[in-house]
Motif scaffolding. Structure first.
Motif, PDB file in Angstrom:
ATOM      1  N   GLY A 282       3.394   7.201   3.972  1.00 21.46           N
ATOM      2  CA  GLY A 282       4.683   6.542   4.238  1.00 21.46           C
ATOM      3  C   GLY A 282       4.989   6.524   5.720  1.00 21.46           C
ATOM      4  O   GLY A 282       5.490   5.519   6.248  1.00 21.46           O
ATOM      5  N   TRP A 283       4.687   7.621   6.414  1.00 19.01           N
ATOM      6  CA  TRP A 283       4.905   7.677   7.869  1.00 19.01           C
ATOM      7  C   TRP A 283       3.956   6.716   8.570  1.00 19.01           C
ATOM      8  O   TRP A 283       4.352   6.001   9.498  1.00 19.01           O
ATOM      9  CB  TRP A 283       4.674   9.097   8.360  1.00 19.01           C
ATOM     10  N   ILE A 284       2.696   6.688   8.137  1.00 18.43           N
ATOM     11  CA  ILE A 284       1.714   5.784   8.752  1.00 18.43           C
ATOM     12  C   ILE A 284       2.127   4.328   8.550  1.00 18.43           C
ATOM     13  O   ILE A 284       2.066   3.506   9.480  1.00 18.43           O
ATOM     14  CB  ILE A 284       0.315   6.044   8.164  1.00 18.43           C
ATOM     15  N   SER A 285       2.551   3.988   7.331  1.00 21.46           N
ATOM     16  CA  SER A 285       2.979   2.620   7.038  1.00 21.46           C
ATOM     17  C   SER A 285       4.186   2.223   7.873  1.00 21.46           C
ATOM     18  O   SER A 285       4.235   1.126   8.439  1.00 21.46           O
ATOM     19  CB  SER A 285       3.297   2.497   5.546  1.00 21.46           C
ATOM     20  N   GLY A 286       5.160   3.117   7.972  1.00 19.79           N
ATOM     21  CA  GLY A 286       6.342   2.822   8.779  1.00 19.79           C
ATOM     22  C   GLY A 286       6.013   2.627  10.247  1.00 19.79           C
ATOM     23  O   GLY A 286       6.550   1.727  10.908  1.00 19.79           O
ATOM     24  N   LEU A 287       5.105   3.466  10.774  1.00 19.11           N
ATOM     25  CA  LEU A 287       4.691   3.327  12.175  1.00 19.11           C
ATOM     26  C   LEU A 287       3.980   2.002  12.385  1.00 19.11           C
ATOM     27  O   LEU A 287       4.219   1.306  13.386  1.00 19.11           O
ATOM     28  CB  LEU A 287       3.780   4.493  12.556  1.00 19.11           C
ATOM     29  N   GLY A 288       3.089   1.645  11.448  1.00 20.17           N
ATOM     30  CA  GLY A 288       2.373   0.377  11.576  1.00 20.17           C
ATOM     31  C   GLY A 288       3.315  -0.817  11.581  1.00 20.17           C
ATOM     32  O   GLY A 288       3.158  -1.745  12.394  1.00 20.17           O
ATOM     33  N   ILE A 289       4.282  -0.808  10.697  1.00 16.82           N
ATOM     34  CA  ILE A 289       5.248  -1.914  10.642  1.00 16.82           C
ATOM     35  C   ILE A 289       6.058  -1.987  11.928  1.00 16.82           C
ATOM     36  O   ILE A 289       6.310  -3.069  12.475  1.00 16.82           O
ATOM     37  CB  ILE A 289       6.155  -1.742   9.412  1.00 16.82           C
ATOM     38  N   GLY A 290       6.462  -0.828  12.445  1.00 14.66           N
ATOM     39  CA  GLY A 290       7.211  -0.811  13.703  1.00 14.66           C
ATOM     40  C   GLY A 290       6.406  -1.367  14.869  1.00 14.66           C
ATOM     41  O   GLY A 290       6.926  -2.120  15.704  1.00 14.66           O
ATOM     42  N   LEU A 291       5.125  -1.005  14.932  1.00 13.95           N
ATOM     43  CA  LEU A 291       4.269  -1.510  16.007  1.00 13.95           C
ATOM     44  C   LEU A 291       4.067  -3.022  15.893  1.00 13.95           C
ATOM     45  O   LEU A 291       4.029  -3.725  16.914  1.00 13.95           O
ATOM     46  CB  LEU A 291       2.916  -0.794  15.972  1.00 13.95           C
ATOM     47  N   LEU A 292       3.945  -3.517  14.671  1.00  9.13           N
ATOM     48  CA  LEU A 292       3.773  -4.960  14.485  1.00  9.13           C
ATOM     49  C   LEU A 292       5.016  -5.713  14.936  1.00  9.13           C
ATOM     50  O   LEU A 292       4.915  -6.779  15.569  1.00  9.13           O
ATOM     51  CB  LEU A 292       3.467  -5.261  13.014  1.00  9.13           C
TER      52      LEU A 292
ATOM     53  N   LEU B 210       0.829  -1.204   0.000  1.00  7.33           N
ATOM     54  CA  LEU B 210       0.000   0.000   0.000  1.00  7.33           C
ATOM     55  C   LEU B 210       0.865   1.257   0.000  1.00  7.33           C
ATOM     56  O   LEU B 210       0.531   2.262  -0.652  1.00  7.33           O
ATOM     57  CB  LEU B 210      -0.926   0.000   1.214  1.00  7.33           C
ATOM     58  N   GLY B 211       1.988   1.188   0.722  1.00  4.08           N
ATOM     59  CA  GLY B 211       2.890   2.328   0.748  1.00  4.08           C
ATOM     60  C   GLY B 211       3.451   2.639  -0.634  1.00  4.08           C
ATOM     61  O   GLY B 211       3.579   3.806  -1.020  1.00  4.08           O
ATOM     62  N   GLY B 212       3.778   1.589  -1.385  1.00 10.04           N
ATOM     63  CA  GLY B 212       4.297   1.802  -2.723  1.00 10.04           C
ATOM     64  C   GLY B 212       3.274   2.421  -3.654  1.00 10.04           C
ATOM     65  O   GLY B 212       3.629   3.139  -4.589  1.00 10.04           O
ATOM     66  N   VAL B 213       1.990   2.141  -3.394  1.00  8.83           N
ATOM     67  CA  VAL B 213       0.926   2.664  -4.262  1.00  8.83           C
ATOM     68  C   VAL B 213       0.470   4.055  -3.807  1.00  8.83           C
ATOM     69  O   VAL B 213       0.257   4.953  -4.635  1.00  8.83           O
ATOM     70  CB  VAL B 213      -0.271   1.691  -4.278  1.00  8.83           C
ATOM     71  N   ILE B 214       0.309   4.253  -2.495  1.00  9.38           N
ATOM     72  CA  ILE B 214      -0.312   5.477  -1.979  1.00  9.38           C
ATOM     73  C   ILE B 214       0.714   6.585  -1.718  1.00  9.38           C
ATOM     74  O   ILE B 214       0.433   7.767  -1.977  1.00  9.38           O
ATOM     75  CB  ILE B 214      -1.090   5.163  -0.682  1.00  9.38           C
ATOM     76  N   THR B 215       1.899   6.223  -1.221  1.00 11.00           N
ATOM     77  CA  THR B 215       2.884   7.241  -0.827  1.00 11.00           C
ATOM     78  C   THR B 215       3.239   8.218  -1.934  1.00 11.00           C
ATOM     79  O   THR B 215       3.396   9.424  -1.662  1.00 11.00           O
ATOM     80  CB  THR B 215       4.149   6.561  -0.282  1.00 11.00           C
ATOM     81  N   PRO B 216       3.400   7.775  -3.209  1.00 13.95           N
ATOM     82  CA  PRO B 216       3.696   8.768  -4.254  1.00 13.95           C
ATOM     83  C   PRO B 216       2.628   9.845  -4.404  1.00 13.95           C
ATOM     84  O   PRO B 216       2.920  10.950  -4.881  1.00 13.95           O
ATOM     85  CB  PRO B 216       3.785   7.903  -5.526  1.00 13.95           C
ATOM     86  N   HIS B 217       1.393   9.546  -3.992  1.00 17.29           N
ATOM     87  CA  HIS B 217       0.304  10.510  -4.106  1.00 17.29           C
ATOM     88  C   HIS B 217       0.005  11.201  -2.767  1.00 17.29           C
ATOM     89  O   HIS B 217      -0.575  12.286  -2.752  1.00 17.29           O
ATOM     90  CB  HIS B 217      -0.960   9.806  -4.605  1.00 17.29           C
ATOM     91  N   TRP B 218       0.360  10.551  -1.676  1.00 19.27           N
ATOM     92  CA  TRP B 218       0.151  11.137  -0.350  1.00 19.27           C
ATOM     93  C   TRP B 218       1.336  10.730   0.529  1.00 19.27           C
ATOM     94  O   TRP B 218       1.411   9.613   1.023  1.00 19.27           O
ATOM     95  CB  TRP B 218      -1.163  10.647   0.252  1.00 19.27           C
ATOM     96  N   SER B 219       2.255  11.647   0.705  1.00 21.35           N
ATOM     97  CA  SER B 219       3.500  11.340   1.413  1.00 21.35           C
ATOM     98  C   SER B 219       3.256  10.955   2.860  1.00 21.35           C
ATOM     99  O   SER B 219       4.055  10.229   3.458  1.00 21.35           O
ATOM    100  CB  SER B 219       4.447  12.545   1.344  1.00 21.35           C
ATOM    101  N   GLY B 220       2.152  11.426   3.453  1.00 16.29           N
ATOM    102  CA  GLY B 220       1.889  11.103   4.847  1.00 16.29           C
ATOM    103  C   GLY B 220       1.659   9.623   5.090  1.00 16.29           C
ATOM    104  O   GLY B 220       1.877   9.129   6.207  1.00 16.29           O
TER     105      GLY B 220
END
Length: 501
Positions: A438-448, A426-436
């Motif tokens: 990428g931060w959400i995806s990174g936080l989610g992965i860290g929490l997991l 999802l980060g690869g698809v959404i981040t180019p259009h909404w940079s925020g």
């Protein structure tokens, strides 16, 4: 008479013209039916080969048991230890069996991983007007680095060439910069390798250093190496190669190592000459392709011309202080039978060849690693169950109970990894259009990642029912031993992936 015949036909044929649910006797054992399933053999009245919908239902039933159990199992897995505790307590009908679920989830997880873990391997059209000149300049720089007599000289060549490559990269489209970036990486590897060699030479005896420099000066005077690297045509490359090989064959045997190793040493030198010639030929062919095809030349077409990057020349795999060879210097395990050693050396040969591909096509290695992980996990789960058995001796639980616990715990870990891979996708698809995002995806992965060990600790506490102090001790011991085993498995997996690339 007609009704009787029809009834007999239904009994014998197994189905009536009105549908499969008009069956009165089981098609398998001919037992009278009193419901949807035969009470004697358990076969369903539904025949999957006579209806597409039933066929698909049969597939999903076989693999997923979509009768509510898969969803109930996944839901209860969210609560640490609930599924494992209920399953070993005898409540099996409500859950998917642990081994079946583990196989399905692990395969699905690492299938998704192949798409989530992406290394650029684009095959775009190349439109670089100065590619021909840059290829020649890069080849000359690497030649200068190989002949450099000091670290300062290496760094000077590196800095000058990197500046030129970076300037060229800024002038080409983004999709065409991958080739230049790989050239920069190759140049850095070549420079670092030469620096390491020079540092080793600095530690040698002064007389040895002087002798090596004198030999280098004689080689430079005869321009043996330059004769290949500076060749402008294929004919010049062939001529220079033949001349160097002829000179090598005429050299005094005293130049080589011990007399018994002379043939091996000479063969390695000739192999290096051939490799240098092959690299130069590949460079010339690529230059010709760029000159003749222009903007239509594709990066993938270059693969037909050979390998132009000679970073690994002169660094063969070695054992016992000598270059490895399946025939003259094989790797031998003394207590193995001959066929096993033959197999081992075959794998070593494949690994040596694949290592050379590794820096050029890293995505192949990543794919091989991902494909091998489910098999490695399948082998590691029984070991984890054995560690649980040893840690909880006297608990009254059999090994298979510990195995069920291990399987369900690994199922949940695979589900967490699957969630991470989905976030990456999802980060690869959404981040180019909404940079925020990428931060959400990174936080989610860290929490997991953080939740993984916490989940396993709570699960172990609930399933085995010990107090927290004893649970923490056993959790630490089992976790530490399993981490060591996983590290060893990771090393084996990495080596295996190189061989299987």
């Amino acid at each position: 008479m007609s009704a009787t015949s029809s009834s007999d036909s239904s009994h014998a044929g197994g189905h009536s013209a009105h549908g499969q649910h008009d069956l009165t006797h089981c098609e398998n054992c001919k037992t009278p039916l009193h419901g949807h399933y035969c009470y004697e053999c358990g076969q369903s009245v539904v025949n999957p080969i006579r209806h597409v919908g039933h066929a698909l239902e049969e597939v999903f039933e076989s693999f997923w048991h979509l009768d509510g159990r898969i969803f109930r199992t996944l839901r209860d897995l969210l609560s640490p230890g609930r599924v494992a505790r209920n399953y070993i307590a005898g409540h099996r009908v409500r859950y998917v069996a642990p081994l079946r679920l583990f196989v399905i989830v692990s395969v699905l997880t690492f299938f998704v991983a192949k798409f989530a873990i992406h290394i650029d391997e684009t095959n775009q059209f190349v439109n670089i007007t100065n590619l021909q000149e840059g290829t020649v300049r890069l080849g000359n720089s690497k030649s200068l680095i190989r002949r450099a007599d000091s670290i300062a000289e290496v760094e000077e060549v590196r800095a000058r060439t990197l500046k030129e490559l970076q300037a060229a990269s800024a002038q080409v489209p983004a999709e065409a910069r991958g080739a230049i970036d790989k050239s920069i990486q190759g140049l850095n590897r070549q420079a670092d390798k030469r620096i390491d060699t020079l540092r080793m030479e600095m530690q040698l005896d002064g007389a040895q250093v002087a002798a090596q420099k004198a030999e280098g000066q004689r080689a430079a005077a005869t321009s043996e190496s330059d004769s290949i690297n500076q060749a402008k045509t294929l004919a010049e490359v062939e001529s220079a190669r033949d001349a160097r090989i002829a000179q090598t064959m005429q050299d005094d045997p005293a130049k080589w190592e011990a007399q018994s190793d002379m043939a091996i040493a000479r063969g390695n030198k000739i192999r290096t000459i051939n490799a240098e010639a092959g690299c130069r030929i590949a460079q010339l062919q690529r230059e010709h392709a760029v000159a003749s095809e222009g903007a239509n030349v594709r990066k993938s077409d270059f693969d037909h011309y050979g390998e132009p990057d000679c970073d690994d020349i002169g660094d063969p795999l070695s054992f016992n202080g000598k270059p490895w060879s399946a025939t003259t210097n094989p790797l031998i395990v003394t207590w193995w039978p001959k066929f096993a050693n033959d197999w081992l050396n075959k794998q070593v040969g494949r690994g040596e060849a694949n290592i050379k591909r590794l820096t050029k096509e890293p995505w192949l290695y990543v794919r091989a690693m991902i494909s091998a992980v489910p098999t490695a996990l399948f082998l590691m789960v029984p070991l984890f169950a054995l560690l649980l058995k040893l840690a909880y001796l006297g608990s009254g639980r059999g090994y298979l109970e510990h195995l069920a616990i291990a399987l369900y715990s690994h199922v949940y870990l695979c589900l967490l990894l699957l969630a991470m891979f989905v976030l990456m996708l999802l980060g690869g698809v959404i981040t180019p259009h909404w940079s925020g995002f990428g931060w959400i995806s990174g936080l989610g992965i860290g929490l997991l990642w953080t939740w993984m060990p916490i989940y396993l600790l709570i699960m172990q506490k609930r399933v085995y029912g010990n107090g927290w102090p004893l649970t923490l001790i056993r959790y630490t011991v089992v976790g530490s031993l399993y981490f060591v085993l996983m590290s060893m498995a990771a090393v084996f997996l990495a080596i295996s992936a190189i061989v299987q690339m």
